[in-house]
Enzyme design. Structure first.
Site, PDB file in Angstrom:
ATOM      1  N   ASN A  19       0.867  -1.176   0.000  1.00 61.01           N
ATOM      2  CA  ASN A  19       0.000   0.000   0.000  1.00 61.01           C
ATOM      3  C   ASN A  19       0.905   1.227   0.000  1.00 61.01           C
ATOM      4  OD1 ASN A  19       0.657   0.676   2.706  1.00 61.01           O
ATOM      5  ND2 ASN A  19      -1.028  -0.566   3.521  1.00 61.01           N
ATOM      6  N   ASN A  53      -4.787  -7.969   9.706  1.00 64.96           N
ATOM      7  CA  ASN A  53      -3.606  -7.598   8.935  1.00 64.96           C
ATOM      8  C   ASN A  53      -3.234  -6.137   9.184  1.00 64.96           C
ATOM      9  OD1 ASN A  53      -4.590  -5.632   6.660  1.00 64.96           O
ATOM     10  ND2 ASN A  53      -6.166  -7.178   6.909  1.00 64.96           N
ATOM     11  N   TYR A 154      -4.189  -3.334  -4.586  1.00 64.58           N
ATOM     12  CA  TYR A 154      -2.848  -2.996  -4.077  1.00 64.58           C
ATOM     13  C   TYR A 154      -1.893  -2.751  -5.227  1.00 64.58           C
ATOM     14  CZ  TYR A 154      -4.004  -4.161   0.752  1.00 64.58           C
ATOM     15  OH  TYR A 154      -4.528  -4.152   2.003  1.00 64.58           O
ATOM     16  N   LYS A 180     -12.541  -1.566  -3.489  1.00 67.79           N
ATOM     17  CA  LYS A 180     -11.608  -0.557  -2.965  1.00 67.79           C
ATOM     18  C   LYS A 180     -10.230  -0.779  -3.538  1.00 67.79           C
ATOM     19  CE  LYS A 180     -10.031  -0.278   1.525  1.00 67.79           C
ATOM     20  NZ  LYS A 180     -10.301  -0.196   2.957  1.00 67.79           N
ATOM     21  N   LYS A 182      -5.970   0.947  -3.621  1.00 61.77           N
ATOM     22  CA  LYS A 182      -4.978   1.775  -2.947  1.00 61.77           C
ATOM     23  C   LYS A 182      -4.615   2.977  -3.810  1.00 61.77           C
ATOM     24  CE  LYS A 182      -4.859  -0.873   0.534  1.00 61.77           C
ATOM     25  NZ  LYS A 182      -5.383  -0.376   1.823  1.00 61.77           N
ATOM     26  N   ASP A 211      -8.055   4.304  -0.884  1.00 66.27           N
ATOM     27  CA  ASP A 211      -7.434   4.263   0.442  1.00 66.27           C
ATOM     28  C   ASP A 211      -5.975   4.700   0.343  1.00 66.27           C
ATOM     29  OD1 ASP A 211      -6.519   3.688   2.960  1.00 66.27           O
ATOM     30  OD2 ASP A 211      -7.042   1.555   2.923  1.00 66.27           O
ATOM     31  N   GLU A 237     -10.331   7.352   1.814  1.00 68.91           N
ATOM     32  CA  GLU A 237      -9.971   6.772   3.116  1.00 68.91           C
ATOM     33  C   GLU A 237      -8.577   7.158   3.587  1.00 68.91           C
ATOM     34  OE1 GLU A 237     -10.701   2.562   3.351  1.00 68.91           O
ATOM     35  OE2 GLU A 237      -9.052   2.215   4.758  1.00 68.91           O
ATOM     36  N   GLU A 263      -9.107   2.993  11.138  1.00 68.82           N
ATOM     37  CA  GLU A 263      -8.553   1.642  11.343  1.00 68.82           C
ATOM     38  C   GLU A 263      -7.306   1.653  12.207  1.00 68.82           C
ATOM     39  OE1 GLU A 263      -7.585   0.976   7.041  1.00 68.82           O
ATOM     40  OE2 GLU A 263      -5.654   0.328   7.827  1.00 68.82           O
ATOM     41  N   ASP A 290     -11.369  -1.166  14.157  1.00 64.40           N
ATOM     42  CA  ASP A 290     -11.314  -2.624  13.987  1.00 64.40           C
ATOM     43  C   ASP A 290     -11.052  -3.233  15.362  1.00 64.40           C
ATOM     44  OD1 ASP A 290     -10.510  -5.245  13.563  1.00 64.40           O
ATOM     45  OD2 ASP A 290      -9.132  -4.765  11.929  1.00 64.40           O
ATOM     46  N   HIS A 320     -12.582  -2.070   9.500  1.00 65.10           N
ATOM     47  CA  HIS A 320     -11.419  -2.599   8.780  1.00 65.10           C
ATOM     48  C   HIS A 320     -11.218  -4.058   9.166  1.00 65.10           C
ATOM     49  CE1 HIS A 320      -7.060  -3.584   9.187  1.00 65.10           C
ATOM     50  NE2 HIS A 320      -6.957  -2.984   8.013  1.00 65.10           N
ATOM     51  N   GLU A 339     -15.609  -4.834   5.930  1.00 67.37           N
ATOM     52  CA  GLU A 339     -14.656  -4.997   4.835  1.00 67.37           C
ATOM     53  C   GLU A 339     -14.499  -6.475   4.506  1.00 67.37           C
ATOM     54  OE1 GLU A 339     -10.760  -3.343   5.747  1.00 67.37           O
ATOM     55  OE2 GLU A 339     -10.256  -3.287   3.620  1.00 67.37           O
ATOM     56  N   SER A 340     -14.080  -6.809   3.293  1.00 65.81           N
ATOM     57  CA  SER A 340     -13.623  -8.174   3.021  1.00 65.81           C
ATOM     58  C   SER A 340     -12.494  -8.106   1.997  1.00 65.81           C
ATOM     59  CB  SER A 340     -14.777  -9.069   2.575  1.00 65.81           C
ATOM     60  OG  SER A 340     -14.953  -9.019   1.192  1.00 65.81           O
ATOM     61  N   TYR A 341     -11.582  -9.093   2.093  1.00 65.28           N
ATOM     62  CA  TYR A 341     -10.458  -9.180   1.155  1.00 65.28           C
ATOM     63  C   TYR A 341     -10.606 -10.496   0.408  1.00 65.28           C
ATOM     64  CZ  TYR A 341      -8.256  -6.019   4.628  1.00 65.28           C
ATOM     65  OH  TYR A 341      -7.968  -5.024   5.513  1.00 65.28           O
TER      66      TYR A 341
HETATM   67  O1  LIG Z   1      -3.428  -2.084   3.369  1.00 63.90           O
HETATM   68  C1  LIG Z   1      -3.805  -2.147   4.538  1.00 63.90           C
HETATM   69  O2  LIG Z   1      -3.047  -1.925   5.507  1.00 63.90           O
HETATM   70  C2  LIG Z   1      -5.237  -2.496   4.844  1.00 63.90           C
HETATM   71  C3  LIG Z   1      -6.128  -1.313   4.807  1.00 63.90           C
HETATM   72  O3  LIG Z   1      -5.737  -0.184   4.906  1.00 63.90           O
HETATM   73  C4  LIG Z   1      -7.560  -1.530   4.640  1.00 63.90           C
HETATM   74  O4  LIG Z   1      -7.969  -2.678   4.530  1.00 63.90           O
HETATM   75  O5  LIG Z   1      -8.292  -0.545   4.636  1.00 63.90           O
HETATM   76 MG   LIG Z   2      -7.383   1.236   5.047  1.00 63.99          MG
END
Ligand SMILES: O=C([O-])CC(=O)C(=O)O
Ligand SMILES: [Mg+2]
Length: 387
Positions: A19, A53, A154, A180, A182, A211, A237, A263, A290, A320, A339-341
């Site tokens: 990021n 994370n 990312y 979302k 970066k 973000d 963000e 977060e 979070d 987060h 959020e979800s990844y």
């Molecule tokens: O990349 C990160 O540290 C995670 C982050 O900010 C997010 O999920 O909003």
């Molecule tokens: Mg973030």
């Protein structure tokens, strides 16, 4: 009943992503197990937890301080009034004995990780999914349908706009309506190009959040605000340092659309300072505290009290972290979503295997606890620690 052991192991959750601030090549998480002497459905009740994370595993703090305080406490002193289940608030108080206020550092991550496991155990002992237990205790109706958005986008070596577009297309194909990405890890004109590429890809099917991970000084945050306001973004963000409330407040003069942050605020006192001094707008902005990074749900309940005092609805919170703990809080206590990844931080993040994203929402499954048992890639890892 009593807690008979607490175990911790620090596990890698590394990936080649970056990021605006950090890369994740050495990222770790603490996995913890709170082992009880209770048996339910022929199996020992063990509560599991892990940290989100972005902060590293907390083995040192957990093993040197927090674990022993719980195990050395009089077991009776950790029980609820009926004496048949743990009281997470009392376990929390035991962990935090002899800790001065302020200067939260990362002890909030260690405590938040253990707190997750305590709530998992409590819901399993009660034989309820955590979100139903939370709603019942709060005297409100649970809503098992929760908004979720897909976080990703990312920077990583060799990733071009085509790869970014393909990633976002993948999220739409899986049912998400907000994605979302970066920003702040490339020059502003390159970020503008990346944003336009994604907006072109998602069209009217979804909205885009961006973000900056706290990268910008005030001048850069404003320059980005002026660029970003050309686009109908879901949110902007963490523009500046998480504790720079004056920057956040100044930014609202340049960015009328929704912003999000929180977060990296790890206590209800920090959350209160954000609401006092950060110029956040309760009609449109989003709060991302979070619990797994910030002293757990016991503390998050205090944060929700602060929100109420400042006239904020829990519906403005979208935490987060992408973990099932916050999904339960969202469904049980009426948060705005989670959020979800979809492609990252596995096996820890995500949903139980039978849960699908439809129209940007999931429906919570009903097994007791947080729901880890429903995830076939996760529960064996947890059971290796204790079962
Ligand atoms: O990349 C990160 O540290 C995670 C982050 O900010 C997010 O999920 O909003
Ligand atoms: Mg973030």
């Amino acid at each position: 009943m009593r807690i008979i052991d607490i175990r911790e192991i620090t596990q890698p959750i590394s990936s080649p992503i970056r990021n605006a601030y950090i890369d994740f090549s050495k990222m770790t998480t603490s996995l913890v197990a709170v082992v009880t002497d209770v048996v339910r459905d022929g199996r020992r009740v063990v509560g599991y937890g892990f940290n989100s994370n972005g902060r590293y595993g907390q083995g040192g703090l957990i093993r040197e301080r927090f674990r022993d305080r719980v195990l050395e406490a009089d077991p009776e002193s950790l029980l609820d009034d009926r004496g048949d289940n743990l009281d997470p608030h009392k376990v929390w108080a035991a962990m935090m004995r002899n800790e001065k206020p302020g200067g939260h550092g990362e002890r909030s991550v260690a405590v938040g990780t253990l707190d997750m496991a305590v709530w998992d155990a409590v819901a399993k002992v009660a034989g309820q999914p955590l979100f139903r237990l939370l709603a019942e205790r709060a005297g409100r109706e649970a809503d098992p349908r929760v908004f979720v958005y897909a976080a990703g986008g990312y920077y990583y070596p060799g990733k071009d706009d085509a790869a970014l577009r393909a990633e976002m297309r993948g999220y739409l194909d899986r049912g998400y309506t907000v994605v979302k990405m970066k920003i702040g890890g490339a020059p502003i004109e390159e970020d503008r190009r990346r944003i336009e590429a994604v907006l072109d890809e998602i069209g009217s099917q979804a909205q885009l959040a961006v973000d900056a991970n706290g990268r910008f000084d005030l001048e850069t945050a404003i320059a980005y605000a002026k660029m970003l306001r050309d686009y109908p973004l879901f949110w902007y963000e963490e523009a500046g340092d998480p504790l720079d409330y004056a920057l956040q407040a100044a930014l609202s003069e340049f960015y009328p659309r929704p912003m999000a942050t929180g977060e990296n605020l790890f206590s209800h006192q920090d959350a209160r300072n954000l609401l006092r001094y950060g110029g956040m707008r309760p009609d449109r902005d989003w709060l991302q505290f979070d619990c797994a990074l910030s002293y757990g749900l016991v503390e998050y309940l205090r944060t929700l009290d602060v929100l109420a005092q400042f006239g904020w609805s829990p519906g403005r919170c979208i935490p987060h972290g992408g973990h099932q703990m916050s999904l339960n809080i969202a469904a049980g206590l009426g948060l705005g979503g989670n959020e979800s990844y979809p492609d990252l931080f596995q096996p820890y993040g995500g949903f139980p295997d039978d849960v699908r994203v439809e129209d940007g929402h999931i429906v919570m499954p009903e097994p007791p606890g947080i729901g880890f048992e429903g995830k076939a890639d996760l529960i064996p890892v947890m059971r290796q620690l204790a079962e």
